[in-house]
Design a protein around this motif. Sequence first.
Motif: not given
Length: 593
Positions: A335-339, A413
């Motif tokens: 993911p580009a913006r991992p959660r 994500a």
Amino acid sequence: MVRKPTVVAPPGGSAVLRAGGRRLMRAAVRRFRVRMGVLAALTAVRVAATLTTPVMLARAIDAAQAQEGLGAATAALAVTLGVAILADAGEDVLGAYCGSHLTAWLRHRMLGRVLALGPQGQRRFPTGDVLSRLTESASGPAAFPVLLLAAAAATASTAGAVIALALIDWWLAVAFAASVPPLVLALRVFVVQATEPFARYQICQAAIATRLLDARQGIRTIQASGTAAAEARRILAPLPELRDAGRETWEVQGRVSRRLALLAPLTQVVVVGVAGVRLATGDVSTGQLVASASYAAMAVASASLFDTFVQLLNCQVGAGRIEEVLAAVPAVRPPARPRPVPDGPGRLRLRRVTVRAGGRAVLDGLDLDVPPGAAVAVVGASGAGKSLLVSTIGRLLDPDDGHVELDGVPVTALPLPRLRHAVAYAFERPAPLGATVHDTIAYARPDATRAEVRRAARAAAADDFVRALPEGYDTPLARAPFSGGELQRLGLARAALADARIVVLDDATSSLDTATELKVTEALRRVLAGRTSLVVARRPATAARADLVAWLDAGRIRALAPHAELWPDPRYRAVFDARPPADAAAPEPAAGA
């Protein structure tokens, strides 16, 4: 009649390989720029010392004739030769050091990309092809730093020699300049004509390796079928193309070598002849004549660049084959913006999930809610997409449309390592990974204690046969032949040991007999208590022991209900292609997986 190639060239042909190889080699130069800088400095010192040597030699000869300053001239010549020798030795050591690190860097990058491509990458890059790229293609560019600087040094030496000839007498430089255009043309022709057969040769080698590995995996079938001779012919089928590519390469190389072999000595004779004429007219001295001969030899030594070009071209083709793998886009991307992985009981939701394969939608807008802590059996006809469905949960593949949620967060994500820690798999044919039996069970948890490993093995009914091995859990895998059912139990033990909130058993009990499967699932039910589990089920008894059955039909979930409720439906029974036993016409549902 020209035979058509028996192997498939890369898309775009040799031009793509050359471009990819240049790209990767530029990246290598940037990565190892400090070491390359030191290597370039050593090369520059060597070239300077080499160019200075004829001058020192000429001064020593003239000093000997004049009987004046001979000691100083001889000392200067000795120092120059010593510097050249030391710089050359330093180049050899540092060049080997850079080459080994470059090879390791290429192999690590390629291995990482092959693993990131996952099962989908096996279709594009078969095992034999990957091995060929890892060994031959990755080792070829190891010589690139040395070869590149050798080419630069040879070019600089040639330019310096020509300048020195011009300083001695400009007619000498003119005599040499006449040979430059034919030399450049010969090298250009070689690069253009040799790249394609070079690439085809490596592709043929990879094709043979791939077929050999395929045959090795199916050796029992080959022996049983009595088709060893036919299989040998299949493996060696690319040999004619390999021979043609090698012969074509040698023919191109031979033509250019013959031209250079004639051009180089002819140029040297012309330059020395002009120097002799100028000596007779008194325009050059005896020492300058000797220096002119030395510089002429250096200048025509640029013809040796041909061998360097041959090796550089091989490096470029090998690097291009590595770049082909590195340029492949993984089907599953981080993911580009991992959660962060949320806290939760392990609730799964699949919404409008569509997966296409072979030009059709195997899963078509599928919706499924899996309650936390439930054991769900995934049931469907052969080819219905059961394995595809469970593969989307841990992102072994991503759906073409729709999304999967774990405790309210889309799995796309979540950081891949954390997601893979939260979702554990056991497969129909688990791979025995690691050095020992202990290692293969603890593969996902290398810090697990022996007690934890044994507990997981007991849950999978594997402890007894493991302890019967010569060295028990410390038995090397190479000395531990396992049956299909035993391997499956090791895979189940590995899944049970993983500290995962979701456990997926993808047809992981198909090789177990009914009694062993019952024993294993009852033990796993206790181990997996409180965890959400999905089991790809092919037997009615397996589905009966689950809390719920997800009946997959025509790409969607036809029903989500206990096995006992679905069993009266003849279409559901037809999925198993079995009639209900007399004592189990309406089996009681059992909890656990």
